[in-house]
Design a protein around this motif. Structure first.
Motif, mmCIF file in Angstrom:
data_model
loop_
_atom_site.group_PDB
_atom_site.id
_atom_site.type_symbol
_atom_site.label_atom_id
_atom_site.label_comp_id
_atom_site.label_asym_id
_atom_site.label_seq_id
_atom_site.Cartn_x
_atom_site.Cartn_y
_atom_site.Cartn_z
ATOM 1 N N GLU A 76 86.691 -50.991 31.134
ATOM 2 C CA GLU A 76 85.944 -51.153 29.890
ATOM 3 C C GLU A 76 84.466 -51.371 30.158
ATOM 4 O OE1 GLU A 76 86.760 -50.789 26.879
ATOM 5 O OE2 GLU A 76 88.941 -50.881 26.768
ATOM 6 N N THR A 79 82.807 -48.117 31.373
ATOM 7 C CA THR A 79 82.750 -47.159 30.267
ATOM 8 C C THR A 79 81.507 -47.402 29.426
ATOM 9 O OG1 THR A 79 85.161 -46.942 30.182
ATOM 10 C CG2 THR A 79 83.949 -46.334 28.211
ATOM 11 N N ARG A 80 81.182 -48.680 29.207
ATOM 12 C CA ARG A 80 79.997 -49.017 28.421
ATOM 13 C C ARG A 80 78.710 -48.727 29.194
ATOM 14 N NH1 ARG A 80 81.015 -52.351 23.968
ATOM 15 N NH2 ARG A 80 83.205 -52.963 23.754
ATOM 16 N N LYS A 82 78.219 -46.430 31.477
ATOM 17 C CA LYS A 82 78.026 -45.002 31.738
ATOM 18 C C LYS A 82 77.290 -44.781 33.059
ATOM 19 C CE LYS A 82 77.825 -43.625 26.815
ATOM 20 N NZ LYS A 82 79.056 -44.245 26.561
ATOM 21 N N THR A 86 81.336 -38.522 35.148
ATOM 22 C CA THR A 86 82.705 -38.023 35.286
ATOM 23 C C THR A 86 82.901 -36.688 34.582
ATOM 24 O OG1 THR A 86 83.344 -39.379 33.377
ATOM 25 C CG2 THR A 86 83.721 -40.307 35.566
ATOM 26 N N THR A 89 84.323 -36.649 30.841
ATOM 27 C CA THR A 89 85.562 -37.402 30.617
ATOM 28 C C THR A 89 85.228 -38.881 30.476
ATOM 29 O OG1 THR A 89 86.797 -35.819 31.967
ATOM 30 C CG2 THR A 89 87.832 -37.956 31.567
ATOM 31 N N PRO A 90 85.703 -39.567 29.438
ATOM 32 C CA PRO A 90 85.467 -41.014 29.347
ATOM 33 C C PRO A 90 85.928 -41.719 30.618
ATOM 34 C CG PRO A 90 86.448 -40.191 27.316
ATOM 35 C CD PRO A 90 86.498 -39.060 28.289
ATOM 36 N N TYR A 91 85.127 -42.674 31.055
ATOM 37 C CA TYR A 91 85.429 -43.282 32.356
ATOM 38 C C TYR A 91 86.790 -43.970 32.369
ATOM 39 C CZ TYR A 91 85.075 -45.846 36.689
ATOM 40 O OH TYR A 91 85.328 -46.329 37.942
ATOM 41 N N ASP A 93 89.464 -43.035 30.824
ATOM 42 C CA ASP A 93 90.439 -41.961 31.044
ATOM 43 C C ASP A 93 90.435 -41.531 32.505
ATOM 44 O OD1 ASP A 93 90.148 -42.247 28.292
ATOM 45 O OD2 ASP A 93 90.525 -40.142 27.896
ATOM 46 N N TYR A 94 89.240 -41.425 33.073
ATOM 47 C CA TYR A 94 89.112 -41.014 34.466
ATOM 48 C C TYR A 94 89.727 -42.047 35.407
ATOM 49 C CZ TYR A 94 86.814 -39.377 38.753
ATOM 50 O OH TYR A 94 86.552 -38.921 40.017
ATOM 51 N N VAL A 165 93.409 -44.352 25.946
ATOM 52 C CA VAL A 165 93.256 -43.285 26.925
ATOM 53 C C VAL A 165 94.065 -42.073 26.455
ATOM 54 C CG1 VAL A 165 93.702 -42.580 29.302
ATOM 55 C CG2 VAL A 165 92.863 -44.886 28.817
#
Length: 287
Positions: A76, A79-80, A82, A86, A89-91, A93-94, A165
């Motif tokens: 989390e 993801t914020r 960044k 990736t 692809t959202p981190y 999810d990655y 995800v």
């Protein structure tokens, strides 16, 4: 002319042939021969290992905490931020497939401790004097570790789905995920049993296991793309079976570009090599 002998009473005839449901108690089953012996012994050893979960499930519960923390905190947060590219692809999810591979590896990498405990308690010596091939003993234990890892992976998949995800629901792809998890865990459990056959003690195995788990994890593509690594670490990543497991899981679960034929081929070859090495050192462990 003498009369024909009387037929035996029906009751005595019934007694001479056991009832079908009692047959296995009175007549031993036919022994397996040929190619059926090894698969039967592998399944038996795997079943014995999995029976332990019926008596103590705390291992599965406690091991679910670490991947949950990786997803909730590390995933989390990055993801914020960044901070890691990736490719759109959202981190989170990655990251999720990498955490599945990580949790499976952490289950398997200390599997050698169990076999050292079996040596110390005399169980291993009794197993080695049975007709079961050593490769079947090792393979049964390795695939039992794989089944445990699949259970752990299911927990991570559910948690990742709760966090939003986007993972596939295709049954064939999920079956491929299970196969990748089993093969990766089988290899790392065999690696652990091989190290156990070399160091022979639990304390040494614990130290080596702790020393190699983080380099294996950070030296793979579980957290970041290989392209971001320095050249020497990229070479390490290409020799690391965990990278191929993560690549397969990522391609199957979230649809990123992958090399499934290469990934599964490397995992299968690594598993065979691990079983061979662990089987060769099993006798040394039992001395």
């Amino acid at each position: 002319m003498s009369a024909a002998p009387a037929a035996p009473p029906a009751e005595s005839a019934e007694r001479s042939y056991p009832a079908p449901e009692l047959g296995l108690l009175l007549v031993p089953p036919k022994a397996r021969t040929g190619w059926r012996v090894v698969p039967a012994r592998v399944v038996a050893m795997c079943t014995v290992e999995l029976q332990k979960l019926r008596h103590d499930r705390t291992e599965l519960y406690t091991r679910a905490i670490q991947p949950a923390l990786w997803l909730l905190i590390f995933g989390e947060t990055f993801t914020r931020l960044k901070a890691i590219p990736t490719g759109g692809t959202p981190y989170l999810d990655y990251l999720a497939p990498g955490i599945i591979a990580q949790s499976a590896m952490f289950i398997a990498i200390f599997y050698g401790i169990m076999i050292i405990w079996e040596r110390d308690s005399g169980v291993l010596t009794k197993l080695l004097v049975t007709p079961t091939p050593r490769a079947a003993l090792v393979t049964g234990k390795a695939f039992a570790a794989g089944v445990k890892a699949v259970i752990q992976a299911a927990v991570v998949v559910v948690l990742a789905a709760v966090l939003g995800v986007g993972m596939t629901a295709n049954p064939l792809r999920l079956l491929g995920v299970a196969v990748a998890v089993v093969l990766g865990s089988a290899f790392f459990s065999c690696l652990s049993m091989t190290i156990a056959g070399i160091v022979l003690t639990r304390d040494r195995l614990m130290g080596i296991g702790q020393a190699i788990t983080m380099p294996l994890f950070f030296g793979s593509n579980a957290l970041y793309p290989v392209d971001l690594m320095p050249g020497w670490l990229q070479a390490v990543s290409r020799a690391n079976p965990l990278s191929y497991q993560v690549d397969a899981l990522r391609g199957l679960l979230i649809g990123t570009p992958s090399h499934l034929a290469l990934d599964f081929g490397v995992l299968a070859l690594a598993t065979v090599a691990g079983i061979t090495a662990a089987s060769a050192l099993l006798g040394r462990l039992a001395r």
